[in-house]
Write a protein that holds these residues in place. Structure first.
Motif, PDB file in Angstrom:
ATOM      1  N   ILE A 190      45.500 -41.054   8.506  1.00 24.63           N
ATOM      2  CA  ILE A 190      44.535 -40.460   7.583  1.00 24.63           C
ATOM      3  C   ILE A 190      45.247 -40.282   6.241  1.00 24.63           C
ATOM      4  CG2 ILE A 190      43.283 -39.302   9.435  1.00 24.63           C
ATOM      5  CD1 ILE A 190      44.539 -36.636   8.414  1.00 24.63           C
ATOM      6  N   ASP A 191      44.461 -40.215   5.171  1.00 26.88           N
ATOM      7  CA  ASP A 191      45.024 -40.150   3.817  1.00 26.88           C
ATOM      8  C   ASP A 191      44.410 -38.954   3.088  1.00 26.88           C
ATOM      9  OD1 ASP A 191      46.088 -40.606   1.326  1.00 26.88           O
ATOM     10  OD2 ASP A 191      45.414 -42.689   1.170  1.00 26.88           O
ATOM     11  N   LEU A 192      45.221 -37.914   2.885  1.00 23.79           N
ATOM     12  CA  LEU A 192      44.773 -36.732   2.140  1.00 23.79           C
ATOM     13  C   LEU A 192      45.083 -36.914   0.660  1.00 23.79           C
ATOM     14  CD1 LEU A 192      46.115 -33.832   4.425  1.00 23.79           C
ATOM     15  CD2 LEU A 192      44.141 -35.319   4.775  1.00 23.79           C
ATOM     16  N   PHE A 193      44.198 -36.423  -0.193  1.00 23.12           N
ATOM     17  CA  PHE A 193      44.347 -36.607  -1.646  1.00 23.12           C
ATOM     18  C   PHE A 193      44.459 -38.106  -1.952  1.00 23.12           C
ATOM     19  CE2 PHE A 193      46.649 -32.888  -0.054  1.00 23.12           C
ATOM     20  CZ  PHE A 193      45.916 -31.862  -0.616  1.00 23.12           C
ATOM     21  N   ALA A 194      43.533 -38.872  -1.385  1.00 31.68           N
ATOM     22  CA  ALA A 194      43.661 -40.333  -1.346  1.00 31.68           C
ATOM     23  C   ALA A 194      43.577 -41.000  -2.712  1.00 31.68           C
ATOM     24  CB  ALA A 194      42.578 -40.912  -0.426  1.00 31.68           C
ATOM     25  N   GLY A 195      42.864 -40.381  -3.664  1.00 34.41           N
ATOM     26  CA  GLY A 195      42.792 -40.948  -5.007  1.00 34.41           C
ATOM     27  C   GLY A 195      42.341 -42.395  -5.014  1.00 34.41           C
ATOM     28  N   ALA A 196      43.033 -43.210  -5.800  1.00 32.84           N
ATOM     29  CA  ALA A 196      42.672 -44.624  -5.926  1.00 32.84           C
ATOM     30  C   ALA A 196      42.969 -45.423  -4.667  1.00 32.84           C
ATOM     31  CB  ALA A 196      43.404 -45.245  -7.112  1.00 32.84           C
ATOM     32  N   GLY A 197      43.784 -44.861  -3.773  1.00 28.03           N
ATOM     33  CA  GLY A 197      44.037 -45.557  -2.514  1.00 28.03           C
ATOM     34  C   GLY A 197      45.380 -46.241  -2.401  1.00 28.03           C
ATOM     35  N   GLY A 198      46.368 -45.823  -3.180  1.00 29.95           N
ATOM     36  CA  GLY A 198      47.674 -46.460  -3.105  1.00 29.95           C
ATOM     37  C   GLY A 198      48.360 -46.276  -1.767  1.00 29.95           C
ATOM     38  N   PHE A 199      48.295 -45.052  -1.221  1.00 28.63           N
ATOM     39  CA  PHE A 199      48.907 -44.794   0.084  1.00 28.63           C
ATOM     40  C   PHE A 199      48.199 -45.613   1.163  1.00 28.63           C
ATOM     41  CE2 PHE A 199      51.545 -40.679   0.768  1.00 28.63           C
ATOM     42  CZ  PHE A 199      52.598 -41.412   1.275  1.00 28.63           C
ATOM     43  N   SER A 200      46.871 -45.618   1.121  1.00 25.63           N
ATOM     44  CA  SER A 200      46.099 -46.371   2.115  1.00 25.63           C
ATOM     45  C   SER A 200      46.384 -47.860   2.029  1.00 25.63           C
ATOM     46  CB  SER A 200      44.602 -46.119   1.909  1.00 25.63           C
ATOM     47  OG  SER A 200      44.252 -44.780   2.173  1.00 25.63           O
ATOM     48  N   THR A 201      46.505 -48.372   0.799  1.00 26.37           N
ATOM     49  CA  THR A 201      46.783 -49.792   0.616  1.00 26.37           C
ATOM     50  C   THR A 201      48.160 -50.149   1.155  1.00 26.37           C
ATOM     51  OG1 THR A 201      45.366 -49.836  -1.341  1.00 26.37           O
ATOM     52  CG2 THR A 201      46.924 -51.646  -1.099  1.00 26.37           C
ATOM     53  N   GLY A 202      49.154 -49.298   0.855  1.00 24.74           N
ATOM     54  CA  GLY A 202      50.490 -49.533   1.388  1.00 24.74           C
ATOM     55  C   GLY A 202      50.515 -49.468   2.899  1.00 24.74           C
ATOM     56  N   ALA A 203      49.749 -48.535   3.483  1.00 26.10           N
ATOM     57  CA  ALA A 203      49.671 -48.430   4.935  1.00 26.10           C
ATOM     58  C   ALA A 203      49.072 -49.695   5.540  1.00 26.10           C
ATOM     59  CB  ALA A 203      48.847 -47.206   5.326  1.00 26.10           C
ATOM     60  N   HIS A 204      48.004 -50.189   4.920  1.00 28.96           N
ATOM     61  CA  HIS A 204      47.382 -51.427   5.388  1.00 28.96           C
ATOM     62  C   HIS A 204      48.374 -52.585   5.331  1.00 28.96           C
ATOM     63  CE1 HIS A 204      44.214 -54.368   6.127  1.00 28.96           C
ATOM     64  NE2 HIS A 204      44.657 -55.051   5.081  1.00 28.96           N
ATOM     65  N   MET A 205      49.149 -52.656   4.241  1.00 29.58           N
ATOM     66  CA  MET A 205      50.163 -53.705   4.120  1.00 29.58           C
ATOM     67  C   MET A 205      51.207 -53.612   5.234  1.00 29.58           C
ATOM     68  SD  MET A 205      50.934 -53.604   0.030  1.00 29.58           S
ATOM     69  CE  MET A 205      49.789 -54.254  -1.204  1.00 29.58           C
ATOM     70  N   ALA A 206      51.437 -52.384   5.713  1.00 32.82           N
ATOM     71  CA  ALA A 206      52.433 -52.153   6.757  1.00 32.82           C
ATOM     72  C   ALA A 206      51.839 -52.269   8.157  1.00 32.82           C
ATOM     73  CB  ALA A 206      53.062 -50.773   6.575  1.00 32.82           C
ATOM     74  N   GLY A 207      50.573 -52.656   8.246  1.00 29.18           N
ATOM     75  CA  GLY A 207      49.941 -52.849   9.546  1.00 29.18           C
ATOM     76  C   GLY A 207      49.342 -51.603  10.154  1.00 29.18           C
ATOM     77  N   ILE A 208      49.064 -50.587   9.315  1.00 29.75           N
ATOM     78  CA  ILE A 208      48.483 -49.331   9.779  1.00 29.75           C
ATOM     79  C   ILE A 208      46.986 -49.314   9.497  1.00 29.75           C
ATOM     80  CG2 ILE A 208      48.546 -46.810   9.551  1.00 29.75           C
ATOM     81  CD1 ILE A 208      51.141 -47.912  10.611  1.00 29.75           C
ATOM     82  N   GLU A 209      46.200 -48.803  10.437  1.00 31.21           N
ATOM     83  CA  GLU A 209      44.758 -48.649  10.237  1.00 31.21           C
ATOM     84  C   GLU A 209      44.467 -47.266   9.672  1.00 31.21           C
ATOM     85  OE1 GLU A 209      40.528 -48.554  12.736  1.00 31.21           O
ATOM     86  OE2 GLU A 209      42.450 -48.753  13.812  1.00 31.21           O
ATOM     87  N   VAL A 210      43.888 -47.207   8.485  1.00 28.65           N
ATOM     88  CA  VAL A 210      43.504 -45.930   7.891  1.00 28.65           C
ATOM     89  C   VAL A 210      42.081 -45.610   8.332  1.00 28.65           C
ATOM     90  CG1 VAL A 210      43.132 -44.665   5.739  1.00 28.65           C
ATOM     91  CG2 VAL A 210      45.033 -46.285   5.923  1.00 28.65           C
ATOM     92  N   VAL A 211      41.915 -44.508   9.053  1.00 30.51           N
ATOM     93  CA  VAL A 211      40.618 -44.202   9.659  1.00 30.51           C
ATOM     94  C   VAL A 211      39.833 -43.142   8.892  1.00 30.51           C
ATOM     95  CG1 VAL A 211      41.360 -44.899  11.964  1.00 30.51           C
ATOM     96  CG2 VAL A 211      41.697 -42.519  11.227  1.00 30.51           C
ATOM     97  N   TRP A 212      40.503 -42.411   7.997  1.00 33.22           N
ATOM     98  CA  TRP A 212      39.820 -41.316   7.274  1.00 33.22           C
ATOM     99  C   TRP A 212      40.565 -41.057   5.979  1.00 33.22           C
ATOM    100  CZ3 TRP A 212      40.955 -36.239   5.684  1.00 33.22           C
ATOM    101  CH2 TRP A 212      39.861 -35.388   5.468  1.00 33.22           C
ATOM    102  N   ALA A 213      39.827 -40.800   4.914  1.00 33.75           N
ATOM    103  CA  ALA A 213      40.440 -40.516   3.620  1.00 33.75           C
ATOM    104  C   ALA A 213      39.594 -39.477   2.890  1.00 33.75           C
ATOM    105  CB  ALA A 213      40.561 -41.791   2.788  1.00 33.75           C
ATOM    106  N   ALA A 214      40.260 -38.628   2.110  1.00 35.31           N
ATOM    107  CA  ALA A 214      39.536 -37.567   1.407  1.00 35.31           C
ATOM    108  C   ALA A 214      40.119 -37.327   0.027  1.00 35.31           C
ATOM    109  CB  ALA A 214      39.590 -36.265   2.212  1.00 35.31           C
ATOM    110  N   ASN A 215      39.239 -36.926  -0.876  1.00 33.65           N
ATOM    111  CA  ASN A 215      39.617 -36.548  -2.235  1.00 33.65           C
ATOM    112  C   ASN A 215      38.495 -35.679  -2.793  1.00 33.65           C
ATOM    113  OD1 ASN A 215      39.978 -37.219  -5.415  1.00 33.65           O
ATOM    114  ND2 ASN A 215      41.905 -37.509  -4.331  1.00 33.65           N
ATOM    115  N   HIS A 216      38.823 -34.876  -3.812  1.00 39.20           N
ATOM    116  CA  HIS A 216      37.802 -33.988  -4.375  1.00 39.20           C
ATOM    117  C   HIS A 216      37.000 -34.642  -5.491  1.00 39.20           C
ATOM    118  CE1 HIS A 216      40.958 -33.715  -7.383  1.00 39.20           C
ATOM    119  NE2 HIS A 216      40.079 -33.201  -8.214  1.00 39.20           N
ATOM    120  N   TRP A 217      37.440 -35.807  -6.011  1.00 38.92           N
ATOM    121  CA  TRP A 217      36.802 -36.456  -7.157  1.00 38.92           C
ATOM    122  C   TRP A 217      35.859 -37.542  -6.658  1.00 38.92           C
ATOM    123  CZ3 TRP A 217      39.799 -39.865 -11.257  1.00 38.92           C
ATOM    124  CH2 TRP A 217      38.934 -40.136 -12.332  1.00 38.92           C
ATOM    125  N   PRO A 218      34.554 -37.409  -6.855  1.00 37.37           N
ATOM    126  CA  PRO A 218      33.607 -38.399  -6.341  1.00 37.37           C
ATOM    127  C   PRO A 218      33.906 -39.832  -6.786  1.00 37.37           C
ATOM    128  CG  PRO A 218      32.434 -36.440  -7.076  1.00 37.37           C
ATOM    129  CD  PRO A 218      33.861 -36.266  -7.498  1.00 37.37           C
TER     130      PRO A 218
END
Length: 304
Positions: A4-32
C-alpha cells in the motif's frame, strides 16, 4: 508481494514498487488532483482521497509492504517554521499515520521516505520507539537519486523497517551518474530571448556567471545556491515543487517543461501528468524518485 502507498502523491513510490515486481493494491492522498493522476497511472489499485489521520485501517487491503512518504515541509530546511510554512506543526504529525497503519496491519516491511532533516525532529526518537514497540527494526539511510540511475541530485532519507530480530543490511550499489543532457530537448519548448525588456537583473547576472563557467549551454537555477549555474554534463539539481531550473542555449532561455521534470525524476516517458503545468511540477517536486524506490525495494527483498 503486495503493497500500500500512503501519501501517494504523483505515484513515484508506487511506480518504483511496480518496477521492482510489487503489486500496489491501495493508495491514498489528501489532494484530489493527485489521487486522480495516481488512479490514471495505477488503475489496478484501490484509491482513497482522505486525511490519513482519519483512515479506518480495517478497510485497507492486507499487504506485505507499507510505503509511505509523510509530509516533509515541516522538516525541510527549505520550508520550515522560520520560513513561514503555516502547516509546519500539522505536517510533522503525518508521520504518526505510518505508526497507526503498521499497528493495525503489521506488514512484514515498511519503507518510509522523507528529507534527511526528519531525523532531527524532536519526536523522531519517540517515533522510532513506537515502530520498535510494534516489532520493527529500522535501517535508515541517505540516498542520492543520482546514484540510482536518475539524472538528478536529490538526497532523501529512506527508513527500511523490518519485523525481524535485527535490522536488515541493504547493499545499494552506486550507478554511474546520468547527465541532464539526457532529457533536455533543445528543439522543443517556449524559448525567449535572454536580452528582453523586463528581464530581471538577477537573472541576467546568473546567466552571465553561467556563461563564464559553462559556455553557451547550461542550466541556470532561479533560486538556490547555484549562482553560476550547472553543466548539462552533470545531473540536474533537485526538482522542487515550483519552477526552478532554466535552460540557457546561446542567446535564448526557457524553463524546464513538465516532461523534462518527469524525466529528471526518473518517471517513464509515458507516465500521465496533469494538464496544468503548475500542478504537474508540484506533484513531481513532492514525488519519490521511482528508480530510487525500485533500488531500495529490490535491495530490501534481497536482504530479507
Amino acid at each position: 508481494m503486495k503493497a500500500i502507498d500512503l501519501f501517494a502523491g504523483a505515484g513515484g513510490f508506487s511506480t518504483g514498487a511496480h518496477m521492482a515486481g510489487i503489486e500496489v493494491v491501495w493508495a491514498a492522498n489528501h489532494w484530489p488532483a493527485a489521487v486522480a493522476i495516481h488512479a490514471q497511472n495505477h488503475p489496478g489499485a484501490a484509491h482513497a482521497c482522505q486525511d490519513l489521520h482519519q483512515t479506518r485501517w480495517e478497510d485497507v487491503p492486507a499487504h506485505d509492504l507499507l510505503l509511505a512518504s509523510p509530509c516533509c515541509q515541516g522538516h525541510s530546511k527549505a520550508r520550515g517554521k522560520a520560513n513561514g510554512n503555516p502547516q509546519h506543526d500539522a505536517s510533522r504529525s503525518t508521520a504518526w499515520a505510518v505508526v497507526s497503519a503498521a499497528e493495525y496491519h503489521r506488514p512484514a516491511f515498511a519503507i518510509i521516505e522523507n528529507v534527511p532533516e526528519f531525523t532531527k525532529w524532536t519526536l523522531y526518537p519517540a517515533w522510532c520507539a513506537a515502530m520498535g514497540a510494534l516489532g520493527y527494526c529500522l535501517t535508515p539511510m541517505i540516498v542520492d537519486a543520482a546514484d540510482c540511475d536518475t539524472p538528478q541530485h536529490r538526497e532523501r532519507l529512506f527508513i527500511v523497517a523490518a519485523r525481524a530480530a535485527h535490522p536488515i543490511m541493504l547493499n545499494l550499489e552506486k550507478g554511474e551518474h546520468v547527465p541532464a543532457s539526457s532529457f533536455i530537448d533543445f528543439g522543443a519548448g517556449k524559448w525567449q530571448p535572454i536580452e528582453k525588456p523586463g528581464r530581471a537583473p538577477n537573472t541576467l547576472a546568473r546567466v552571465a556567471a553561467g556563461r563564464r563557467l559553462h559556455g553557451d549551454r547550461f542550466i541556470s537555477s532561479y533560486y538556490g545556491a547555484e549562482k553560476g549555474g550547472r553543466s548539462i554534463s552533470r545531473p540536474v539539481g533537485t526538482i522542487t515543487t515550483r519552477d526552478r531550473h532554466a535552460i540557457v542555449d546561446g542567446d535564448r532561455m526557457r524553463m524546464f517543461s513538465k516532461q523534462e521534470c518527469r524525466a529528471a525524476m526518473g518517471f517513464p516517458d509515458d507516465y500521465c501528468l496533469p494538464e496544468k503545468h503548475a500542478d504537474a511540477i508540484h506533484m513531481l517536486g513532492n514525488a519519490v524518485g521511482p528508480l530510487v524506490a525500485k533500488k531500495v525495494i529490490t535491495a530490501m527483498r534481497a536482504a530479507a
